[in-house]
Design a protein around this motif. Structure first.
Motif, PDB file in Angstrom:
ATOM      1  N   GLY A 106      46.857  86.531  45.890  1.00 27.42           N
ATOM      2  CA  GLY A 106      46.860  85.290  46.671  1.00 27.42           C
ATOM      3  C   GLY A 106      47.679  85.435  47.940  1.00 27.42           C
ATOM      4  O   GLY A 106      47.276  84.972  49.008  1.00 27.42           O
ATOM      5  N   LEU A 107      48.822  86.083  47.835  1.00 25.75           N
ATOM      6  CA  LEU A 107      49.649  86.313  49.024  1.00 25.75           C
ATOM      7  C   LEU A 107      48.929  87.272  49.970  1.00 25.75           C
ATOM      8  O   LEU A 107      48.960  87.091  51.185  1.00 25.75           O
ATOM      9  N   GLY A 108      48.240  88.264  49.423  1.00 26.96           N
ATOM     10  CA  GLY A 108      47.464  89.178  50.253  1.00 26.96           C
ATOM     11  C   GLY A 108      46.405  88.448  51.069  1.00 26.96           C
ATOM     12  O   GLY A 108      46.259  88.685  52.273  1.00 26.96           O
ATOM     13  N   ARG A 109      45.673  87.551  50.425  1.00 29.32           N
ATOM     14  CA  ARG A 109      44.659  86.764  51.150  1.00 29.32           C
ATOM     15  C   ARG A 109      45.313  85.905  52.231  1.00 29.32           C
ATOM     16  O   ARG A 109      44.780  85.766  53.337  1.00 29.32           O
ATOM     17  N   ARG A 110      46.461  85.366  51.917  1.00 23.98           N
ATOM     18  CA  ARG A 110      47.173  84.524  52.876  1.00 23.98           C
ATOM     19  C   ARG A 110      47.629  85.365  54.082  1.00 23.98           C
ATOM     20  O   ARG A 110      47.533  84.931  55.220  1.00 23.98           O
ATOM     21  N   LEU A 111      48.117  86.593  53.818  1.00 24.79           N
ATOM     22  CA  LEU A 111      48.517  87.475  54.913  1.00 24.79           C
ATOM     23  C   LEU A 111      47.313  87.818  55.783  1.00 24.79           C
ATOM     24  O   LEU A 111      47.398  87.802  57.014  1.00 24.79           O
ATOM     25  N   GLU A 112      46.182  88.138  55.153  1.00 30.29           N
ATOM     26  CA  GLU A 112      44.973  88.456  55.917  1.00 30.29           C
ATOM     27  C   GLU A 112      44.546  87.276  56.775  1.00 30.29           C
ATOM     28  O   GLU A 112      44.127  87.455  57.924  1.00 30.29           O
ATOM     29  N   LYS A 113      44.672  86.077  56.250  1.00 37.21           N
ATOM     30  CA  LYS A 113      44.345  84.867  57.004  1.00 37.21           C
ATOM     31  C   LYS A 113      45.240  84.739  58.231  1.00 37.21           C
ATOM     32  O   LYS A 113      44.853  84.152  59.234  1.00 37.21           O
ATOM     33  N   ASN A 114      46.428  85.335  58.153  1.00 30.21           N
ATOM     34  CA  ASN A 114      47.395  85.269  59.245  1.00 30.21           C
ATOM     35  C   ASN A 114      47.400  86.536  60.106  1.00 30.21           C
ATOM     36  O   ASN A 114      48.390  86.847  60.754  1.00 30.21           O
ATOM     37  N   GLY A 115      46.285  87.281  60.095  1.00 35.63           N
ATOM     38  CA  GLY A 115      46.119  88.395  61.012  1.00 35.63           C
ATOM     39  C   GLY A 115      46.504  89.764  60.490  1.00 35.63           C
ATOM     40  O   GLY A 115      46.368  90.751  61.199  1.00 35.63           O
ATOM     41  N   PHE A 116      46.991  89.850  59.250  1.00 28.14           N
ATOM     42  CA  PHE A 116      47.319  91.153  58.678  1.00 28.14           C
ATOM     43  C   PHE A 116      46.034  91.847  58.243  1.00 28.14           C
ATOM     44  O   PHE A 116      45.057  91.193  57.894  1.00 28.14           O
ATOM     45  N   VAL A 117      46.043  93.180  58.278  1.00 30.68           N
ATOM     46  CA  VAL A 117      44.925  93.962  57.776  1.00 30.68           C
ATOM     47  C   VAL A 117      45.449  94.916  56.706  1.00 30.68           C
ATOM     48  O   VAL A 117      46.605  95.344  56.747  1.00 30.68           O
ATOM     49  N   VAL A 118      44.611  95.240  55.747  1.00 33.53           N
ATOM     50  CA  VAL A 118      44.985  96.176  54.689  1.00 33.53           C
ATOM     51  C   VAL A 118      45.060  97.567  55.299  1.00 33.53           C
ATOM     52  O   VAL A 118      44.108  98.023  55.929  1.00 33.53           O
ATOM     53  N   SER A 119      46.193  98.234  55.108  1.00 39.30           N
ATOM     54  CA  SER A 119      46.328  99.582  55.665  1.00 39.30           C
ATOM     55  C   SER A 119      46.329 100.657  54.585  1.00 39.30           C
ATOM     56  O   SER A 119      46.038 101.808  54.879  1.00 39.30           O
ATOM     57  N   ASP A 120      46.674 100.315  53.362  1.00 40.49           N
ATOM     58  CA  ASP A 120      46.672 101.267  52.249  1.00 40.49           C
ATOM     59  C   ASP A 120      46.205 100.550  50.992  1.00 40.49           C
ATOM     60  O   ASP A 120      46.470  99.369  50.809  1.00 40.49           O
ATOM     61  N   LYS A 121      45.552 101.293  50.117  1.00 43.36           N
ATOM     62  CA  LYS A 121      45.160 100.775  48.803  1.00 43.36           C
ATOM     63  C   LYS A 121      45.502 101.822  47.762  1.00 43.36           C
ATOM     64  O   LYS A 121      45.569 103.015  48.057  1.00 43.36           O
ATOM     65  N   ASN A 122      45.668 101.353  46.540  1.00 46.13           N
ATOM     66  CA  ASN A 122      45.935 102.244  45.413  1.00 46.13           C
ATOM     67  C   ASN A 122      47.154 103.134  45.659  1.00 46.13           C
ATOM     68  O   ASN A 122      47.155 104.305  45.318  1.00 46.13           O
ATOM     69  N   MET A 123      48.160 102.560  46.259  1.00 43.41           N
ATOM     70  CA  MET A 123      49.399 103.287  46.539  1.00 43.41           C
ATOM     71  C   MET A 123      50.432 102.924  45.474  1.00 43.41           C
ATOM     72  O   MET A 123      50.422 101.820  44.946  1.00 43.41           O
ATOM     73  N   THR A 124      51.308 103.831  45.196  1.00 44.87           N
ATOM     74  CA  THR A 124      52.433 103.585  44.314  1.00 44.87           C
ATOM     75  C   THR A 124      53.699 103.807  45.124  1.00 44.87           C
ATOM     76  O   THR A 124      53.829 104.820  45.819  1.00 44.87           O
ATOM     77  N   THR A 125      54.612 102.857  45.050  1.00 43.77           N
ATOM     78  CA  THR A 125      55.865 102.965  45.779  1.00 43.77           C
ATOM     79  C   THR A 125      56.909 103.609  44.882  1.00 43.77           C
ATOM     80  O   THR A 125      57.078 103.216  43.735  1.00 43.77           O
ATOM     81  N   TYR A 126      57.608 104.582  45.427  1.00 44.74           N
ATOM     82  CA  TYR A 126      58.672 105.272  44.678  1.00 44.74           C
ATOM     83  C   TYR A 126      60.004 104.974  45.357  1.00 44.74           C
ATOM     84  O   TYR A 126      60.088 104.894  46.575  1.00 44.74           O
ATOM     85  N   MET A 127      61.023 104.821  44.535  1.00 44.24           N
ATOM     86  CA  MET A 127      62.385 104.604  45.038  1.00 44.24           C
ATOM     87  C   MET A 127      63.341 105.466  44.234  1.00 44.24           C
ATOM     88  O   MET A 127      63.051 105.802  43.085  1.00 44.24           O
ATOM     89  N   ARG A 128      64.473 105.768  44.829  1.00 45.21           N
ATOM     90  CA  ARG A 128      65.502 106.515  44.121  1.00 45.21           C
ATOM     91  C   ARG A 128      66.855 105.997  44.561  1.00 45.21           C
ATOM     92  O   ARG A 128      67.134 105.889  45.754  1.00 45.21           O
ATOM     93  N   ALA A 129      67.692 105.640  43.613  1.00 40.05           N
ATOM     94  CA  ALA A 129      69.056 105.247  43.922  1.00 40.05           C
ATOM     95  C   ALA A 129      69.842 106.476  44.317  1.00 40.05           C
ATOM     96  O   ALA A 129      69.642 107.556  43.780  1.00 40.05           O
ATOM     97  N   LEU A 130      70.721 106.339  45.261  1.00 44.53           N
ATOM     98  CA  LEU A 130      71.557 107.445  45.725  1.00 44.53           C
ATOM     99  C   LEU A 130      73.008 107.232  45.333  1.00 44.53           C
ATOM    100  O   LEU A 130      73.478 106.170  45.194  1.00 44.53           O
TER     101      LEU A 130
END
Length: 130
Positions: A106-130
């Motif tokens: 729902g937020l994705g659709r709302r962002l698209e309505k506000n001019g955002f475009v999808v730039s990546d799909k099927n991505m996984t975000t990785y993080m590491r504490a330092l």
């Protein structure tokens, strides 16, 4: 009446409760930039998001959150105002591109309505504490 204001440290407790309401862990306060915005309705906080700066003109708007107890129609209108306000604030801060990584369709659709475009799909975000 809707209003947009800057996030303050006093808002953190309420936002932590909102994250819990939605079944998420609260974002640690140390990880939230000072450049957050809060949308209120009749002086009651409804939603928030945070603008993360980089050393480039690409900024991230992240950690969108809303008060689950607020009526859905109020949340919806507040989110629209929040997205446009974050875009405007980021632009005034020097951003040329604004990015958001979201999971909520729902937020994705709302962002698209506000001019955002999808730039990546099927991505996984990785993080590491330092």
């Amino acid at each position: 009446m809707f209003e947009v204001r800057d996030y303050t440290l006093e808002d953190y407790e309420a936002l932590s409760q909102w994250w819990t309401q939605w079944g998420w862990d609260a974002i640690p306060q140390a990880f939230l930039p000072e450049t957050g915005l809060i949308v209120t309705h009749n002086a009651i906080p409804v939603c928030a998001a945070f603008i993360y700066r980089t050393d480039t003109p690409i900024y991230w708007v992240e950690n969108y959150i809303s008060n689950k107890d607020a009526p859905k129609s109020i949340r919806s209108e507040a989110l629209e105002l929040l997205i446009s306000s974050c875009n405007e604030k980021a632009k005034n801060m020097g951003a040329m591109i604004v990015m958001s990584s979201i999971k909520h369709n729902g937020l994705g659709r709302r962002l698209e309505k506000n001019g955002f475009v999808v730039s990546d799909k099927n991505m996984t975000t990785y993080m590491r504490a330092l």
